[in-house]
Design an enzyme around this catalytic site. Structure first.
Site, PDB file in Angstrom:
ATOM      1  N   ASP A  32       0.827  -1.211   0.000  1.00  0.00           N
ATOM      2  CA  ASP A  32       0.000   0.000   0.000  1.00  0.00           C
ATOM      3  C   ASP A  32       0.860   1.259   0.000  1.00  0.00           C
ATOM      4  OD1 ASP A  32       0.723  -0.843   2.647  1.00  0.00           O
ATOM      5  OD2 ASP A  32      -0.682   0.620   3.481  1.00  0.00           O
ATOM      6  N   GLU A  39      -0.180  -0.903   5.900  1.00  0.00           N
ATOM      7  CA  GLU A  39       0.887  -0.375   6.743  1.00  0.00           C
ATOM      8  C   GLU A  39       0.784   1.131   6.869  1.00  0.00           C
ATOM      9  OE1 GLU A  39       4.836   1.199   7.973  1.00  0.00           O
ATOM     10  OE2 GLU A  39       3.721   1.629   6.145  1.00  0.00           O
TER      11      GLU A  39
END
Length: 375
Positions: A68, A133
């Site tokens: 991400d 994250e």
């Protein structure tokens, strides 16, 4: 001449994986890993995609990272669209180039080269990849680690590909991180008219001496591995917006980045004692996002230092500065954890970029680490 590390990084950047949306990045990585004999276990939780992959058995070295990325901001301010990777003067531009799709590509290509040269490697090589994250981090690495610990999964060493470097790749290696503890505190008073203060109780006035004493505290002096614990007020709010109303409540949020000299319970106890000293009426909520961890000199740190010295001819600094990373969750498994990744000068910024030569170098470093620990 094409480079597999750069090509894979570009393929990943083209997938707009705004946290926690993976946007197909993990499917790409899984395909490459399965092709060289990795067993892949999907470990999705809620809206987050994760996978745990392994090849071989025995002493285990895992590479950890996230697919991400943070939002690109104003796309018009980029020199090229943020999800259209472009190389200019040796620099690869695109959201996630440095944080951390370049590292992911370097890891996978390093694994491909390692397996080709050591098809019967003696240890186990693993990957722990998440799409959560950058945002909440609630359903990512922490959940995978909990599941792995519940079944007594072995993890001896973990290399996290976060962008640790400052000027050249490998000049800084993170062998630990400070803990992070946030306090959400509400001081209660009595709302009233500013012309009649005797009929009210101003929580701002009440809290001011407490806050003044709080910010003056020297929590510790750090140690040889960690800087001194830092406390910062992040948000403070009170009042109705009117100039004739004494507020009824004051909200203040402050965060501690703490060393191994303290525990979260020690910090909480000192804050609560200070609140009682100032005779405040309050409600408090704590959020511990990570304990401090430290990987002392040992096989993993030595392997990482050796790889950096071999390919970049510099001795890396071992630091614990900066924010938190998913390494804080992985350390719970008892693994040695080290972070080594690209230069972090442009992460989360407009025109995020990474030196293409650095990514090629990083893949070689990762491969050398594999060769030292699980060949």
């Amino acid at each position: 001449m094409s480079c597999p590390v750069i090509e894979l990084t570009q393929q990943l950047i083209r997938r707009p994986s705004l946290s926690p949306d993976d946007a197909g990045c993990q499917a790409l990585l899984i395909e490459r890993l399965q092709a060289i004999g990795f067993t892949v276990e999907r470990m999705d939780f809620a809206d987050t995609q994760n996978f745990w992959a392994w090849r071989g058995q025995g002493e285990t070295l895992a590479f950890a990272g996230h697919t991400d990325v943070v939002p690109p901001g104003d796309a018009d301010r980029w020199i090229n669209p943020p999800f259209e990777p472009t190389i200019r003067d040796g620099m690869l531009f695109g959201r996630g180039a440095a944080d951390m799709k370049g590292s992911l590509a370097a890891m996978v290509v390093a694994a491909e080269r390692f397996v080709a040269q050591h098809p019967n490697h003696t240890g186990r090589l693993a990957f722990l990849i998440t799409s959560d994250e950058e945002a909440s981090a609630h359903n990512g690495t922490v959940k995978v680690v909990e599941a792995l610990m519940a079944r007594n999964e072995r993890l001896d060493y973990c290399l996290v590909g976060e962008p640790s470097s400052i000027e050249v790749v490998g000049d800084v290696v993170k062998n630990g991180r400070r803990g992070s503890l946030t306090c959400n505190l509400t001081i209660h008073g009595v709302q009233g008219h500013v012309a009649y203060p005797h009929l009210a109780d101003n929580p701002v006035h009440r809290a001011a001496p407490f806050l003044n004493e709080l910010v003056a505290i020297e929590w510790d002096q750090g140690n040889e591995f960690f800087p001194a614990t830092s406390m910062q007020i992040a948000n403070i709010q009170a009042g109705t917006g009117s100039n004739n109303v004494i507020p009824g409540e004051l909200f203040v949020q402050f965060n501690f980045r703490f060393s191994t000299e303290l525990t979260d319970e020690m910090i909480k106890a000192q804050v609560l004692a200070l609140l009682e000293k100032h005779q405040l009426r309050y409600t408090v909520d704590w959020w511990l996002s990570g304990q401090p961890f430290l990987t002392a000199r040992g096989k993993l740190v030595d392997a990482v230092v050796n790889a950096v010295e071999h390919y970049n001819e510099i001795k890396p600094q071992l630091l614990t500065t900066g924010g938190t990373s998913d390494g804080r969750f992985i350390a719970r498994m008892g693994a040695q954890v080290v972070e080594l990744g690209p230069v972090n000068a442009t992460i989360h910024k407009i025109n995020e970029c990474v030196n293409t030569a650095d990514l090629q170098l990083l893949a070689r470093m990762y491969q050398r680490i594999m060769e030292q620990l699980v060949a």
